[in-house]
Design an enzyme around this catalytic site. Structure first.
Site, PDB file in Angstrom:
ATOM      1  N   SER A 105      35.962  39.768  43.187  1.00  0.00           N
ATOM      2  CA  SER A 105      35.822  39.040  41.913  1.00  0.00           C
ATOM      3  C   SER A 105      34.483  38.297  41.923  1.00  0.00           C
ATOM      4  O   SER A 105      33.815  38.208  42.960  1.00  0.00           O
ATOM      5  CB  SER A 105      36.967  38.034  41.777  1.00  0.00           C
TER       6      SER A 105
ATOM      7  N   ASP B  44      35.913  43.103  40.318  1.00  0.00           N
ATOM      8  CA  ASP B  44      37.158  42.735  39.640  1.00  0.00           C
ATOM      9  C   ASP B  44      36.856  41.685  38.561  1.00  0.00           C
ATOM     10  O   ASP B  44      36.174  40.694  38.837  1.00  0.00           O
ATOM     11  CB  ASP B  44      38.117  42.164  40.704  1.00  0.00           C
ATOM     12  N   HIS B  45      37.356  41.901  37.375  1.00  0.00           N
ATOM     13  CA  HIS B  45      37.194  40.945  36.258  1.00  0.00           C
ATOM     14  C   HIS B  45      35.746  40.535  35.998  1.00  0.00           C
ATOM     15  O   HIS B  45      35.427  39.341  35.925  1.00  0.00           O
ATOM     16  CB  HIS B  45      38.040  39.677  36.502  1.00  0.00           C
TER      17      HIS B  45
ATOM     18  N   LYS C  87      55.106  34.682  38.180  1.00  0.00           N
ATOM     19  CA  LYS C  87      54.975  35.686  37.122  1.00  0.00           C
ATOM     20  C   LYS C  87      56.142  35.674  36.143  1.00  0.00           C
ATOM     21  O   LYS C  87      55.998  36.055  34.997  1.00  0.00           O
ATOM     22  CB  LYS C  87      54.851  37.076  37.756  1.00  0.00           C
TER      23      LYS C  87
ATOM     24  N   HIS D 242      47.113  44.996  36.504  1.00  0.00           N
ATOM     25  CA  HIS D 242      46.670  43.739  37.123  1.00  0.00           C
ATOM     26  C   HIS D 242      47.890  42.860  37.361  1.00  0.00           C
ATOM     27  O   HIS D 242      48.968  43.114  36.832  1.00  0.00           O
ATOM     28  CB  HIS D 242      45.696  42.997  36.199  1.00  0.00           C
TER      29      HIS D 242
ATOM     30  N   SER E 141      51.149  41.724  42.203  1.00  0.00           N
ATOM     31  CA  SER E 141      51.704  41.364  43.512  1.00  0.00           C
ATOM     32  C   SER E 141      53.223  41.216  43.418  1.00  0.00           C
ATOM     33  O   SER E 141      53.755  40.800  42.389  1.00  0.00           O
ATOM     34  CB  SER E 141      51.108  40.045  44.012  1.00  0.00           C
TER      35      SER E 141
ATOM     36  N   ARG F  21      46.863  36.663  49.942  1.00  0.00           N
ATOM     37  CA  ARG F  21      46.664  35.212  50.137  1.00  0.00           C
ATOM     38  C   ARG F  21      47.874  34.610  50.840  1.00  0.00           C
ATOM     39  O   ARG F  21      47.739  33.754  51.723  1.00  0.00           O
ATOM     40  CB  ARG F  21      46.488  34.529  48.785  1.00  0.00           C
TER      41      ARG F  21
END
Ligand code: G3H
Ligand code: 13P
Ligand code: ZN
Length: 309
Positions: free
Chosen positions: A50, A82-83, A184, A211, A214, A260
């Site tokens: 990113s 990314d993005h 989410k 996107h 996860s 992460r």
């Protein structure tokens, strides 16, 4: 093997119905964990950085570390922005050896998104680089959007078709209920597979990207929380749904949050159990190992890209 674009891997993924993992990279341990897992599974893999990652690690370091990965492993690896927030960032990455860029115009209205994406596509294609674009907005409780059918800004299939035709983008990120980060879904996880199906019917040859995909793996959240972390109520997209997506036309699945969590959980555990440790290798080694295990699980058990190198 040199860096590749995503063109061939996506063609194969659409023909053979599997998805390729696109994993966010920020440092050496993350890169090593991902590529070691992909190599063990003989899988293609996308490493994505990113703007924040580029600012943190700096382009020459990212490039050289990924060059080292290519030297060690004989699998197809793509390097993706990314993005990408604007034309200039995309151009900088194209000029610095990235093989794929995302221009994220989803925050703009349709016409502005088309114009910006087309500008990036024209430059990228003149340099042999491919472009991912996005239409629709990812929903989620993060944006105060309680993911319900009525208020989430899902991708409109007809608009997706017009967008691809007018921009010439190589792949398309769509909104079907996923969102970034660890929170989410408030209630049950739900993805709009009906919208995915309509999109695939209208643009069958365009690779589709998910996107915010996860799983927010419960064991990793627990590992963090059992060792002093505070990540209550985290919830992601279950493996079964991602597997279904991989069979129903999604070619690229983006994962950052799970990496992460793996890294942080492993480090927290060492700090918690062995407070006298201060050699970084003592906690970065388990962190790298847990990233590798996490990526291997996704490639092998969820995305189906093992032995597709
Ligand atoms: O979708 C965003 C990715 O998780 C990258 O996050 O911008 O904090 O590096 P970042
Ligand atoms: P997650 O936050 O679900 O890992 O999504 C990452 C992503 O979409 C990167 O572009
Ligand atoms: Zn994303």
């Amino acid at each position: 093997m040199p860096l590749v674009t995503t063109k061939e891997m996506f063609e194969k993924s659409m023909k053979e119905k599997f998805a390729i993992g696109a994993f966010n990279v920020n440092n050496m341990e993350i890169i090593q964990g991902i590529v070691d897992a992909a190599a063990k599974e003989n899988s293609p893999v996308i490493l994505q950085a990113s703007s924040g990652a580029i600012k943190y690690a700096r382009i020459p370091y990212l490039r050289k570390m990924i060059e080292a990965a290519l030297e060690e492993h004989d699998i197809p690896i793509a390097l993706h922005l990314d993005h990408g927030p604007d034309f200039e960032t995309c151009k900088m990455c194209i000029d610095n050896g990235f093989t794929s860029v995302m221009i994220d115009g989803s925050k703009y209205d349709f016409e502005q998104n088309v114009a910006l994406t087309k500008q990036v596509v024209d430059y990228a294609h003149s340099k042999g680089v491919v472009v991912e674009a996005e239409i629709g907005q990812l929903a989620g409780i993060e944006d105060d959007v309680n993911v319900s059918d009525s208020d989430a800004k899902y991708t409109d299939p007809e608009q997706a078709k017009e967008f691809v035709e007018r921009t010439g983008c190589d792949s398309l990120a769509i909104a079907i209920g996923t969102s970034h980060g660890a929170y989410k879904f408030k209630g049950e996880a739900k993805l709009r597979f009906d919208i995915l199906k309509q999109i695939k019917e209208l643009i069958p040859n365009t690779p589709i990207v998910l996107h915010g995909a996860s799983t927010v793996i419960p064991e990793l959240v627990e590992l963090c929380n059992n060792n002093g972390g505070e990540i209550p109520g985290a919830k992601g997209v279950p493996d079964e749904m991602l597997h279904q997506a991989s069979l129903e036309g999604v070619s690229k699945i983006n994962v950052d949050t799970d990496l992460r969590l793996a890294m942080t959980g492993a480090i927290r555990e060492v700090f918690n159990n062995e407070p006298s440790v201060f050699d970084p290798r003592k906690y970065l080694t388990p962190a790298r190992d847990l990233i590798e295990q996490t990526v291997q699980h996704k490639i092998r058990d969820v995305f189906g890209s093992s032995n597709k190198a």
